[in-house]
Structures are given as structure tokens and as C-alpha cells.
Design a protein around this motif. Structure first.
Motif, PDB file in Angstrom:
ATOM      1  N   ASN A  65       0.817  -1.219   0.000  1.00 16.57           N
ATOM      2  CA  ASN A  65       0.000   0.000   0.000  1.00 16.57           C
ATOM      3  C   ASN A  65       0.847   1.263   0.000  1.00 16.57           C
ATOM      4  OD1 ASN A  65      -2.410  -1.406   0.014  1.00 16.57           O
ATOM      5  ND2 ASN A  65      -2.429  -1.576   2.237  1.00 16.57           N
ATOM      6  N   GLU A  66       2.160   1.109  -0.080  1.00 16.77           N
ATOM      7  CA  GLU A  66       3.054   2.267  -0.039  1.00 16.77           C
ATOM      8  C   GLU A  66       3.132   2.948  -1.399  1.00 16.77           C
ATOM      9  OE1 GLU A  66       6.962   2.202   1.963  1.00 16.77           O
ATOM     10  OE2 GLU A  66       6.442   0.109   2.353  1.00 16.77           O
ATOM     11  N   ILE A  67       2.888   4.245  -1.396  1.00 17.36           N
ATOM     12  CA  ILE A  67       3.077   5.076  -2.584  1.00 17.36           C
ATOM     13  C   ILE A  67       3.818   6.325  -2.141  1.00 17.36           C
ATOM     14  CG2 ILE A  67       1.970   6.420  -4.390  1.00 17.36           C
ATOM     15  CD1 ILE A  67      -0.361   4.537  -4.285  1.00 17.36           C
ATOM     16  N   ASN A  68       4.932   6.609  -2.801  1.00 19.56           N
ATOM     17  CA  ASN A  68       5.705   7.815  -2.518  1.00 19.56           C
ATOM     18  C   ASN A  68       5.445   8.824  -3.629  1.00 19.56           C
ATOM     19  OD1 ASN A  68       7.020   6.572  -0.301  1.00 19.56           O
ATOM     20  ND2 ASN A  68       8.334   5.497  -1.738  1.00 19.56           N
ATOM     21  N   ILE A  69       5.218  10.073  -3.253  1.00 17.93           N
ATOM     22  CA  ILE A  69       4.971  11.132  -4.226  1.00 17.93           C
ATOM     23  C   ILE A  69       6.090  12.161  -4.118  1.00 17.93           C
ATOM     24  CG2 ILE A  69       3.390  12.933  -4.964  1.00 17.93           C
ATOM     25  CD1 ILE A  69       1.125  11.260  -3.784  1.00 17.93           C
ATOM     26  N   ASP A  70       6.767  12.399  -5.242  1.00 10.46           N
ATOM     27  CA  ASP A  70       7.832  13.399  -5.289  1.00 10.46           C
ATOM     28  C   ASP A  70       7.199  14.786  -5.192  1.00 10.46           C
ATOM     29  OD1 ASP A  70       9.907  15.125  -5.872  1.00 10.46           O
ATOM     30  OD2 ASP A  70      10.727  13.853  -7.457  1.00 10.46           O
ATOM     31  N   PRO A  71       7.560  15.575  -4.179  1.00  9.99           N
ATOM     32  CA  PRO A  71       6.907  16.879  -4.017  1.00  9.99           C
ATOM     33  C   PRO A  71       7.243  17.883  -5.116  1.00  9.99           C
ATOM     34  CG  PRO A  71       8.657  16.610  -2.408  1.00  9.99           C
ATOM     35  CD  PRO A  71       8.527  15.305  -3.134  1.00  9.99           C
ATOM     36  N   VAL A  72       8.336  17.689  -5.823  1.00  9.93           N
ATOM     37  CA  VAL A  72       8.733  18.642  -6.865  1.00  9.93           C
ATOM     38  C   VAL A  72       8.049  18.317  -8.194  1.00  9.93           C
ATOM     39  CG1 VAL A  72      10.683  19.544  -8.178  1.00  9.93           C
ATOM     40  CG2 VAL A  72      10.941  19.073  -5.747  1.00  9.93           C
TER      41      VAL A  72
END
Length: 75
Positions: free
Chosen positions: A46-53
Motif C-alpha cells: 500500500n506504499e506510494i511515494n509522491i515526489d513533491p517537486v
């Protein structure tokens, strides 16, 4: 006096080498994106990482047999 300056220059070089080795060899975040094809044995998490840039999403897959993690960029 030259010995003291040489000593600090040598120390600086050693510190820079250690930082670079730590970043490229020991830090697993350097090669975080493994590609688009998920290998056999990996399970979706369930892990999703979103790049803030850039706003790019990276989904995490996990292999319970080896403990290895796989990072796949999603569009």
C-alpha cells in the motif's frame, strides 16, 4: 606548518571520499527506481511515494522471500 596544512587537506579528501562512497554504494535511495517490469515473487504494498517537486508517484513492491523492495514509477 606545511605538515599541519597537509594533514587537514588529507583529512578533507578522506571525508569527501567517504561521503561519496556512502552516497553511491551504501545508500539504497540512489538507485531507487528499478524500472517498469516487476519481477516474479514481488507483492504489491500500500506504499506510494509522491515526489513533491515533480509529482511523480512511485509504487513499492515487496518480496517476502528475500526482503527486497522494488520501486516502480507510475504515471
Amino acid at each position: 606548518m606545511k605538515f599541519v596544512i597537509g594533514f587537514y587537506v588529507l583529512e578533507g579528501i578522506i571525508i569527501i571520499i567517504c561521503i561519496l562512497l556512502g552516497y553511491f554504494i551504501y545508500d539504497k535511495r540512489f538507485n531507487r527506481n528499478h524500472g517498469t517490469k516487476v519481477s516474479d515473487g514481488f507483492q504489491l504494498t500500500n506504499e506510494i511515494n509522491i515526489d513533491p517537486v515533480t509529482g511523480d508517484k512511485t509504487r513499492v513492491y515487496y518480496n517476502p522471500n528475500t526482503g527486497e523492495r522494488f520501486y516502480k514509477k507510475e504515471k
